[in-house]
Design an enzyme around this catalytic site. Structure first.
Site, PDB file in Angstrom:
ATOM      1  N   TYR A 169       4.420   5.839  10.888  1.00  0.00           N
ATOM      2  CA  TYR A 169       4.781   4.468  11.267  1.00  0.00           C
ATOM      3  C   TYR A 169       5.633   3.728  10.235  1.00  0.00           C
ATOM      4  CZ  TYR A 169       0.519   3.661   8.464  1.00  0.00           C
ATOM      5  OH  TYR A 169      -0.437   3.659   7.468  1.00  0.00           O
TER       6      TYR A 169
ATOM      7  N   ARG B 194       0.858  -1.181   0.000  1.00  0.00           N
ATOM      8  CA  ARG B 194       0.000   0.000   0.000  1.00  0.00           C
ATOM      9  C   ARG B 194       0.893   1.229   0.000  1.00  0.00           C
ATOM     10  NH1 ARG B 194      -1.235   2.775   4.449  1.00  0.00           N
ATOM     11  NH2 ARG B 194      -1.194   1.017   5.912  1.00  0.00           N
TER      12      ARG B 194
ATOM     13  N   HIS C 238      -3.664   4.221   4.723  1.00  0.00           N
ATOM     14  CA  HIS C 238      -4.705   3.200   4.912  1.00  0.00           C
ATOM     15  C   HIS C 238      -6.053   3.733   4.434  1.00  0.00           C
ATOM     16  CE1 HIS C 238      -7.001  -0.048   6.700  1.00  0.00           C
ATOM     17  NE2 HIS C 238      -7.725   0.851   7.353  1.00  0.00           N
TER      18      HIS C 238
END
Length: 359
Positions: free
Chosen positions: A269, A256, A260
């Site tokens: 992160y 990805r 998200h």
């Protein structure tokens, strides 16, 4: 389908060279230049849909959007393997699959704008609407597949979900039932490495496809950025399902590249270096290099693809911006397939409230 493989199936390398694979290459031997170009076009359009919808959310026109950037090969490759009567049970990220199933661009954002409970009519395209409850579609797909089997329908179903969903009980229950009752369902895991901020290593200490083996279901890993390889293994699993061979599990290794959802900030992160590695494995660039190597790329084709992508994006944007707000009483539509006394009562009470409020 083999019960295990020691490396992901790959038919096209990142530089566009084909891979000699005597097991899987024959599964896509019929894919000629025209069909390769069609797959490339759909991948570009899927990315353009994603780019436009993301921009609309940033501009305040959508409440939320789940980007698919980087996962185009996994979605388009698998979608091109489906027969018209096969049924798709999606998560919330499969806009590319929806486009391939025939969902109009005008319908892709209705749910995300908050103008309707759904985006499209599932029966017209044999695909469910975005499922926000993570993993629930695995159970739905298994139940539908088993019911179709009992009725003698020679179809398969496919359930799309991410690596994070494999930690949900719904997926475990679906795998168990499908294995025990030989439901003709394909479990398609898009392992994009991140379940929001949780890396895949905390979802499973072993390759996710191997989890299927514990249920007696054959599992295979595939390079999820290789559209041709995804097409091959999905065809293989679907044929097995239609022939009465039972369920299969596919783990498409992809990434990805965006957030998200548009409510997420992935820079909190993951590192820029990790993202850069996967950008060099871009699925669209890979298929373009294959087309170039095989003499299927020219400026006219490039212009045609860009024109199509822009046209689809324009339709999506115009439909979103001009989408009417729903009538308040439409809240009660499609809750049940048949009349229901409780819904009728609630509709009357809400209508009385609206009248008293002067609306």
């Amino acid at each position: 389908m083999p019960e295990k493989n020691t490396y992901p199936v790959q038919l096209v390398q990142p530089d566009g060279h084909r891979v000699l694979d005597r097991v899987h290459a024959p599964l896509v031997a019929d894919i000629d230049g025209a069909r390769l170009r069609a797959m490339y076009t759909d991948m570009v359009v899927a990315r353009r849909i994603d780019t436009e919808a993301t921009a609309l959310q940033r501009q305040g026109q959508l409440g939320l959007w789940p980007p698919l950037l980087g996962q185009e090969a996994a979605q388009i490759g698998s979608a091109h393997a489906l027969a018209p009567d096969d049924y798709v049970f999606c998560s919330y990220r499969e806009a590319g699959v929806a486009y391939c199933r025939g969902v109009a661009p005008e319908d892709l954002t209705r749910l995300w704008r908050g103008a309707a409970h759904s985006c499209w009519d599932p029966d017209t395209v044999k695909m469910t609407n975005p499922a926000i409850v993570v993993g629930s579609q695995g159970l739905h797909a298994t139940g539908y597949a088993y019911a179709a089997h009992l009725e003698g329908a020679e179809i398969a179903t496919i359930a799309y979900f991410g690596d994070g969903a494999t930690s949900q009980g719904d997926i475990a229950e679906a795998l168990g039932f499908a294995a025990s009752w030989s439901a003709p369902v394909v479990f398609f895991c898009q392992n994009n490495h991140w379940a929001i901020s949780a890396p895949v290593r905390v979802q499973s200490a072993t390759p996710i496809a191997r989890r299927a083996l514990g249920y007696g279901i054959p599992g295979v890993q595939v390079d999820g950025n290789d559209a041709l390889a995804v097409l091959a293994v999905t065809r293989q699993a679907l044929r097995r399902a239609r022939a009465g061979g039972g369920p299969s599990f596919i783990e498409a290794i992809t990434y990805r590249m965006g957030p998200h959802t548009t409510a997420d900030d992935p820079t909190r992160y993951r590192t820029a270096a990790e993202l850069e590695i996967w950008q060099h494995r871009d699925p669209i660039d890979r298929l373009k290099r294959l087309l170039e190597r095989e003499g299927l790329w020219d400026s006219a084709f490039e212009a045609t693809v860009a024109e199509r992508a822009d046209a689809v994006a324009a339709r999506l944007r115009n439909a979103t911006l001009t989408m009417p707000d729903p009538e308040p009483l439409a809240l009660f539509d499609h809750v049940y397939a048949t009349p229901h006394r409780l819904i009728d009562e609630e509709r009357r009470e809400y209508a009385a409230y609206l009248e008293g409020a002067g609306r």
